[in-house]
Design a protein around this motif. Structure first.
Motif, PDB file in Angstrom:
ATOM      1  N   GLU A 151     -12.059  76.015  15.207  1.00 22.60           N
ATOM      2  CA  GLU A 151     -10.934  75.209  14.708  1.00 22.60           C
ATOM      3  C   GLU A 151     -11.102  74.904  13.217  1.00 22.60           C
ATOM      4  O   GLU A 151     -10.123  74.875  12.466  1.00 22.60           O
TER       5      GLU A 151
ATOM      6  N   ALA B  84       2.654  76.132  17.674  1.00 19.07           N
ATOM      7  CA  ALA B  84       1.357  76.713  17.324  1.00 19.07           C
ATOM      8  C   ALA B  84       1.557  77.884  16.381  1.00 19.07           C
ATOM      9  O   ALA B  84       2.668  78.411  16.255  1.00 19.07           O
TER      10      ALA B  84
ATOM     11  N   ARG C 197      -5.161  75.243  23.013  1.00 16.80           N
ATOM     12  CA  ARG C 197      -5.456  76.391  22.148  1.00 16.80           C
ATOM     13  C   ARG C 197      -6.015  77.545  22.982  1.00 16.80           C
ATOM     14  O   ARG C 197      -5.611  78.701  22.822  1.00 16.80           O
TER      15      ARG C 197
ATOM     16  N   ARG D 279      -3.888  78.020  15.807  1.00 15.98           N
ATOM     17  CA  ARG D 279      -3.835  76.585  15.522  1.00 15.98           C
ATOM     18  C   ARG D 279      -2.725  75.935  16.340  1.00 15.98           C
ATOM     19  O   ARG D 279      -1.585  76.383  16.310  1.00 15.98           O
ATOM     20  N   VAL D 280      -3.062  74.842  17.026  1.00 12.01           N
ATOM     21  CA  VAL D 280      -2.065  74.070  17.771  1.00 12.01           C
ATOM     22  C   VAL D 280      -1.550  72.971  16.854  1.00 12.01           C
ATOM     23  O   VAL D 280      -2.340  72.262  16.228  1.00 12.01           O
TER      24      VAL D 280
END
Lengths: 168, 168, 168
Positions: B24, C112, C19, C102-103
Motif C-alpha cells: 500500500e 479504486a 483491495r 488503490r482503494v
C-alpha cells in the motif's frame, strides 16, 4: 488455455490466504533467479517435480511438452549446474515481474496460475522484454512449505534456442 | 545483491501483514510520482532519510553511492522543487509497476525489497521501458505510518544523466 | 488525475480486505481477456455499467469521453460479439499485468484505481508494450460479488484506431 484452469474454487477466505502465500513463493523463487543464485533454484521443487517451458501455441494445441523439459529434482540440479558452470552467453541481468495470481484448487495438490514478465538487460544496454507468459503451477506442501510439484511456463513471446537456457 | 537481503524472517503471519502494508505504501508513493505531484514525494520519507539511485554494477561491487544521492528530507524537497520548477525536459508520462515485494526483517527498522518497472511515454509516442530495478528499503513507523528511512534504487538498465532527473 | 482519486480512506483493515478482493477481480477479468474468452467480458459489469477508454491527455483536461464508450451491458455484449465474430485483425496474444491497486472509498459504490500494462505478441514475433495506463473503477456488489459499475481506462500510450478494438 490449459484444461482445468478456468475453475472457481469455493472458499474465498482460504483462497485469499493461499494466494498470498503463493505470491510470497513467487517473490522468493524469482529473487533466487534474478540475483543469479541458480544453485538455489531446484530447492523450490519437490523431488519428483516436473518443469516444462512451452510455447503458447503448443500448449493451446494440447502439446504440453516444450523445448525445456526436466523431470525430478536431480535433473533440475544438473541443469542449474550446467548453466552456472558454462557461462556460454553474454552476461545479463534478469528481472521477473509477477502479477495476476489465481488459485484454482484449495485441496492438495494446489493448482494456481500467474502472469510473468521477464525483463532482460545486457551489460550497458537498455532493458527489453525477454519473455511474457504464464505459470501453471501445482504445489505440494512439504514440512509446511509450498514446493512446486509441477511448473509449466507457457510463453507468448517468440523465443530462440538461446533464450531458453535460463530458468523461468 | 546487497548484504542482508537474503534473510528469511520468522513469523509468516506478521510478515504477510507487513508486506501488504508495504504494498500500500508503494501504491501511494508511485501514484504521487505518476501523477506528477512531486511536492508530495519528500513526505514519504523520514526527516533523516537517505535516498540513493545506483547502477546494479556498482551496488554488486559494494559501491552503493550512485549518481543520485540525497540525505535528509530538506535535500529531497530541494530536489523535488528544482525538478518541478525547471521543466527542462520534454513532457512525459511515467508509470510504475511494482511487484515481488519481500519483507526481510520484522523488527524496526523494517527492511524490504521490491521489483519496479518504470514505464515512460513521451507525448504522442509509444510507451517504453525507462528503468527496471529493485527497491531496497528501510522503513520507520512514525505516528503509525510507514516512512522510508532509506531507499536505495538499484537499476539494471543503462541510464544516461537526463534519465536520472526524476525520482524513482 | 481524475477528480477524487487522491483521497485516503479511513479504515486500513477493511481497505486491505477490499483491495485483495479487487486484486482477485482483476486477475479473473484479465484472465478472461487474455485467454480470448471475450464472451465472458460483459459479465464483469453491472447491467447499467459505463465503460470508457480515454487518452490521458483528454482525461487530464476533463474530457473523459474517449474513443471507446459503451453504456450498459447490452452494448458491451454487442461489442464483444462483434470483435469475436469479425476477426478482422491479425491473430495476437495479449497479457495484462496489473499492479499498484488503490482503494479510494469503502462505502458503495466502491472506488479504486490500478495500473495496467497490456503486452501484445503477434504470431511468431517479440512481445511489445501495447498499452500502459490506469483503471479508474467503480464497483457495485451484486449477490456478494464485485461488478464494475464504471470502468474508465486512461492510457498513456499513443494509440491508433485499430489498437482500441480489443477490450482493456
Amino acid at each position: 488455455m490449459l484444461a482445468g484452469y478456468d475453475m472457481t474454487p469455493p472458499d474465498p477466505r482460504a483462497v485469499r490466504e493461499l494466494r498470498l502465500e503463493i505470491e510470497e513463493f513467487h517473490a522468493a523463487y524469482c529473487w533466487a533467479l534474478d540475483r543469479g543464485a541458480l544453485e538455489e533454484w531446484p530447492d523450490f521443487f519437490t523431488e519428483d517435480a516436473l518443469y516444462r517451458v512451452t510455447a503458447r501455441e503448443n500448449a493451446d494445441s494440447g502439446l504440453p511438452v516444450g523445448l525445456v523439459y526436466a523431470e525430478g529434482k536431480a535433473m533440475l540440479r544438473d541443469r542449474a549446474f550446467a548453466i552456472a558452470k558454462t557461462q556460454m552467453f553474454a552476461p545479463r541481468y534478469l528481472q521477473h515481474m509477477v502479477s495476476n495470481v489465481r488459485v484454482l484448487t484449495l485441496a492438495e495438490p494446489v493448482r494456481a496460475q500467474a502472469n510473468y514478465l521477464l525483463l532482460q538487460t545486457l551489460m550497458e544496454g537498455p532493458t527489453t522484454i525477454h519473455q511474457a507468459g504464464r505459470y501453471y503451477d501445482t504445489f505440494s506442501r512439504v514440512d509446511g512449505r509450498l514446493l512446486l510439484k509441477e511448473r509449466q511456463c507457457v510463453y507468448d513471446t517468440l523465443l530462440i534456442a538461446n533464450d531458453l537456457v535460463y530458468p523461468v
